[in-house]
Design an enzyme around this catalytic site. Structure first.
Site, PDB file in Angstrom:
ATOM      1  N   GLY A  54       8.983   3.633   7.859  1.00  0.00           N
ATOM      2  CA  GLY A  54       9.838   3.124   6.789  1.00  0.00           C
ATOM      3  C   GLY A  54       9.133   3.028   5.453  1.00  0.00           C
ATOM      4  N   CYS A  55       7.849   3.375   5.417  1.00  0.00           N
ATOM      5  CA  CYS A  55       7.116   3.374   4.157  1.00  0.00           C
ATOM      6  C   CYS A  55       7.043   4.806   3.643  1.00  0.00           C
ATOM      7  CB  CYS A  55       5.691   2.852   4.350  1.00  0.00           C
ATOM      8  SG  CYS A  55       5.598   1.094   4.644  1.00  0.00           S
ATOM      9  N   GLN A  56       7.264   4.967   2.358  1.00  0.00           N
ATOM     10  CA  GLN A  56       7.156   6.292   1.751  1.00  0.00           C
ATOM     11  C   GLN A  56       5.694   6.761   1.791  1.00  0.00           C
ATOM     12  OE1 GLN A  56       8.389   6.405  -2.315  1.00  0.00           O
ATOM     13  NE2 GLN A  56       8.728   8.606  -2.272  1.00  0.00           N
ATOM     14  N   SER A  57       4.785   5.857   1.483  1.00  0.00           N
ATOM     15  CA  SER A  57       3.359   6.146   1.586  1.00  0.00           C
ATOM     16  C   SER A  57       2.936   5.916   3.022  1.00  0.00           C
ATOM     17  CB  SER A  57       2.552   5.198   0.698  1.00  0.00           C
ATOM     18  OG  SER A  57       3.010   5.239  -0.613  1.00  0.00           O
TER      19      SER A  57
END
Length: 145
Positions: A54-57
């Site tokens: 769920g984290c872009q990074s």
């Protein structure tokens, strides 16, 4: 054992960010600086299994139990996100699983985090909190058996 309560640490963070007076550039720079100061994560824990979904990074979280308290190893591949996870580590490191599960994380709202990290990073930050709580729940179950 952590010297300060979760609330005290969050209040410290709020005070630190208040000095920046909402200056976007200084706030982002300070966030990156916080990430640089975070202890390095053991390379062995930078695995696909430890990536926060769920984290872009890319963000890695790994909990270790020591004397019934959770010690977090954290890292990210971007400087701002590393700063974000360093704040969570600061608040939730060296806590019992119950403390982590019951913690109300209020500092992001108080420092106006959504203004300087945007919607996608805000969603990623929420995913980090959720993952830390999931790990804390798993640690709690492990302690009880």
């Amino acid at each position: 054992m952590a010297e300060k309560s979760i609330q005290e640490v969050q209040d410290e963070i709020i005070e630190e960010f208040s000095v920046l007076s909402g200056d976007m550039e200084m706030t982002v720079f300070y966030m990156m600086e916080l990430g640089q100061k975070m202890p390095a994560m053991d390379e062995a824990y930078r695995t696909e299994d430890n990536i926060v979904k769920g984290c872009q990074s890319k963000v890695w979280l790994y909990p270790e139990m020591e004397n019934d308290r959770v010690q977090w190893q954290c890292d990210s591949n971007t400087e701002i996100t590393k700063g974000l996870v360093s704040l969570l580590r600061r608040v939730l490191n060296d806590r019992s699983p119950d403390d982590i599960l019951s913690a109300e994380i209020y500092f992001p709202e108080k420092i106006g985090m959504s203004r300087f990290i945007g919607t996608q990073r805000s969603n990623g930050f929420a995913a980090m909190i959720k993952q830390m709580r999931n790990y804390a729940q798993a640690c709690k179950v492990k302690m009880e058996h």
